[in-house]
Write a protein that holds these residues in place. Sequence first.
Motif, PDB file in Angstrom:
ATOM      1  N   SER A  48      53.990   9.052  90.841  1.00  5.76           N
ATOM      2  CA  SER A  48      53.952   8.327  92.112  1.00  5.76           C
ATOM      3  C   SER A  48      55.286   8.413  92.837  1.00  5.76           C
ATOM      4  N   TYR A  49      56.375   8.352  92.077  1.00  4.49           N
ATOM      5  CA  TYR A  49      57.698   8.441  92.711  1.00  4.49           C
ATOM      6  C   TYR A  49      57.895   9.814  93.341  1.00  4.49           C
ATOM      7  N   ALA A  50      57.525  10.854  92.604  1.00  6.83           N
ATOM      8  CA  ALA A  50      57.704  12.214  93.119  1.00  6.83           C
ATOM      9  C   ALA A  50      56.823  12.468  94.342  1.00  6.83           C
ATOM     10  N   ALA A  51      55.644  11.813  94.393  1.00  9.15           N
ATOM     11  CA  ALA A  51      54.720  12.027  95.502  1.00  9.15           C
ATOM     12  C   ALA A  51      55.027  11.155  96.720  1.00  9.15           C
ATOM     13  N   SER A  52      55.944  10.198  96.595  1.00 14.36           N
ATOM     14  CA  SER A  52      56.267   9.298  97.692  1.00 14.36           C
ATOM     15  C   SER A  52      57.275   9.936  98.647  1.00 14.36           C
ATOM     16  N   ILE A  53      57.356   9.368  99.840  1.00 17.18           N
ATOM     17  CA  ILE A  53      58.314   9.845 100.840  1.00 17.18           C
ATOM     18  C   ILE A  53      59.504   8.893 100.863  1.00 17.18           C
ATOM     19  N   PRO A  54      60.691   9.346 100.494  1.00 21.17           N
ATOM     20  CA  PRO A  54      61.864   8.466 100.515  1.00 21.17           C
ATOM     21  C   PRO A  54      62.373   8.269 101.939  1.00 21.17           C
ATOM     22  N   THR A  90      62.028   4.938 108.434  1.00 22.19           N
ATOM     23  CA  THR A  90      62.306   6.309 108.850  1.00 22.19           C
ATOM     24  C   THR A  90      62.507   7.156 107.605  1.00 22.19           C
ATOM     25  N   ALA A  91      61.721   8.219 107.489  1.00 19.40           N
ATOM     26  CA  ALA A  91      61.831   9.103 106.331  1.00 19.40           C
ATOM     27  C   ALA A  91      63.178   9.808 106.321  1.00 19.40           C
ATOM     28  N   SER A  92      63.659  10.112 105.139  1.00 18.31           N
ATOM     29  CA  SER A  92      64.961  10.772 105.004  1.00 18.31           C
ATOM     30  C   SER A  92      64.983  12.129 105.681  1.00 18.31           C
ATOM     31  N   ASP A  93      63.837  12.817 105.700  1.00 18.60           N
ATOM     32  CA  ASP A  93      63.769  14.135 106.345  1.00 18.60           C
ATOM     33  C   ASP A  93      63.178  14.057 107.746  1.00 18.60           C
ATOM     34  N   ASP A  94      63.061  12.815 108.282  1.00 20.85           N
ATOM     35  CA  ASP A  94      62.522  12.575 109.632  1.00 20.85           C
ATOM     36  C   ASP A  94      61.081  13.035 109.791  1.00 20.85           C
ATOM     37  N   SER A  95      60.366  13.159 108.674  1.00 22.08           N
ATOM     38  CA  SER A  95      58.972  13.598 108.749  1.00 22.08           C
ATOM     39  C   SER A  95      58.013  12.459 109.060  1.00 22.08           C
ATOM     40  N   ALA A  96      58.476  11.210 108.967  1.00 22.78           N
ATOM     41  CA  ALA A  96      57.606  10.065 109.221  1.00 22.78           C
ATOM     42  C   ALA A  96      58.429   8.915 109.766  1.00 22.78           C
ATOM     43  N   LYS A  97      57.783   8.131 110.637  1.00 21.15           N
ATOM     44  CA  LYS A  97      58.423   6.939 111.178  1.00 21.15           C
ATOM     45  C   LYS A  97      57.356   5.895 111.452  1.00 21.15           C
ATOM     46  N   ASP A  98      57.629   4.659 111.083  1.00 22.81           N
ATOM     47  CA  ASP A  98      56.673   3.574 111.257  1.00 22.81           C
ATOM     48  C   ASP A  98      57.443   2.337 111.689  1.00 22.81           C
ATOM     49  N   VAL A  99      57.161   1.858 112.915  1.00 19.19           N
ATOM     50  CA  VAL A  99      57.890   0.699 113.439  1.00 19.19           C
ATOM     51  C   VAL A  99      57.296  -0.614 112.940  1.00 19.19           C
ATOM     52  N   HIS A 109      66.785 -10.230 103.673  1.00 20.07           N
ATOM     53  CA  HIS A 109      67.822  -9.467 104.352  1.00 20.07           C
ATOM     54  C   HIS A 109      67.946  -9.903 105.809  1.00 20.07           C
ATOM     55  N   GLN A 110      69.126  -9.707 106.350  1.00 16.97           N
ATOM     56  CA  GLN A 110      69.382 -10.045 107.746  1.00 16.97           C
ATOM     57  C   GLN A 110      68.908  -8.907 108.653  1.00 16.97           C
ATOM     58  N   ARG A 111      68.659  -9.273 109.902  1.00 17.13           N
ATOM     59  CA  ARG A 111      68.243  -8.286 110.896  1.00 17.13           C
ATOM     60  C   ARG A 111      69.291  -7.181 110.995  1.00 17.13           C
ATOM     61  N   GLY A 112      68.827  -5.941 110.971  1.00 14.92           N
ATOM     62  CA  GLY A 112      69.717  -4.792 111.077  1.00 14.92           C
ATOM     63  C   GLY A 112      70.125  -4.202 109.744  1.00 14.92           C
ATOM     64  N   GLU A 113      69.910  -4.940 108.655  1.00 17.01           N
ATOM     65  CA  GLU A 113      70.237  -4.382 107.342  1.00 17.01           C
ATOM     66  C   GLU A 113      69.270  -3.252 107.002  1.00 17.01           C
ATOM     67  N   VAL A 114      69.731  -2.341 106.170  1.00 20.37           N
ATOM     68  CA  VAL A 114      68.935  -1.164 105.801  1.00 20.37           C
ATOM     69  C   VAL A 114      68.580  -1.236 104.322  1.00 20.37           C
ATOM     70  N   ILE A 115      67.300  -1.025 104.023  1.00 22.71           N
ATOM     71  CA  ILE A 115      66.795  -1.064 102.646  1.00 22.71           C
ATOM     72  C   ILE A 115      66.325   0.331 102.258  1.00 22.71           C
ATOM     73  N   GLU A 116      66.743   0.788 101.096  1.00 23.68           N
ATOM     74  CA  GLU A 116      66.202   2.047 100.561  1.00 23.68           C
ATOM     75  C   GLU A 116      64.732   1.815 100.228  1.00 23.68           C
ATOM     76  N   ALA A 117      63.863   2.652 100.788  1.00 23.23           N
ATOM     77  CA  ALA A 117      62.424   2.403 100.659  1.00 23.23           C
ATOM     78  C   ALA A 117      61.670   3.691 100.367  1.00 23.23           C
ATOM     79  N   LEU A 118      60.446   3.523  99.891  1.00 25.18           N
ATOM     80  CA  LEU A 118      59.524   4.634  99.636  1.00 25.18           C
ATOM     81  C   LEU A 118      58.231   4.387 100.387  1.00 25.18           C
ATOM     82  N   ARG A 119      57.725   5.419 101.003  1.00 27.25           N
ATOM     83  CA  ARG A 119      56.386   5.349 101.596  1.00 27.25           C
ATOM     84  C   ARG A 119      55.409   5.884 100.566  1.00 27.25           C
TER      85      ARG A 119
END
Length: 204
Positions: A48-54, A90-99, A109-119
């Motif tokens: 699942s980790y390998a198939a996810s989008i970082p 926002t995907a690391s390779d800019d292949s996906a974006k979801d607002v 977390h506070q507004r504007g903070e960035v979290i490492e995430a997986l799609r």
Amino acid sequence: MAQVHGTPATTTATPTGGTSGLGRLMGVGLLLAGVVLLALGAYLGPYSYAASIPGKLTVDTCTVDYKYRSGTSNSSRKKTKTKWCYGTFTASDDSAKDVNAELKSDALHQRGEVIEALRTGDASYQQDHGWGGAIAIGCVWWFAALIPLAIGLLCTATGFALGGVTDFQRARQRAGQGLIGAVYTLMAAGVIGFAISLAVMFFL
């Protein structure tokens, strides 16, 4: 009158054909259950980790969802809380974006903070704990699988049908020290490894 003297016949309790067959059938079922758990560990962990989008989730807001456990009185109700963060993924390779991305978070977390995430799906996200977290998830399932595999091995080899202490003692005599040692080792490794992997997963 001649009398015939002899030693009385001794009997050794052995499992009947039906009990032995049932034990071996249960053993096969437990072995299959262990294999399924191994496959689940591979799928839910590394695969699942390998198939996810970082990527990264830029936080707009975070909330806490409170839920009360059912079946308790009003005076002693216990509540659980789940932290959710919402924002733009926002995907690391800019292949996906979801607002409108949302994920369970380990902190508010506070507004504007960035979290490492997986799609992980079309609209599903989770925090990215790296390969260490993915392997820890897999190990939880893999070590759990050792327990049914160990019991299934004993049942299949000896006809042990989980019939209590007497049935186990009989199975141990039939198995021999080598098999019993292997069963004990697998079970101990399963319990200890499961506990350690679970702790690692929650602390990552």
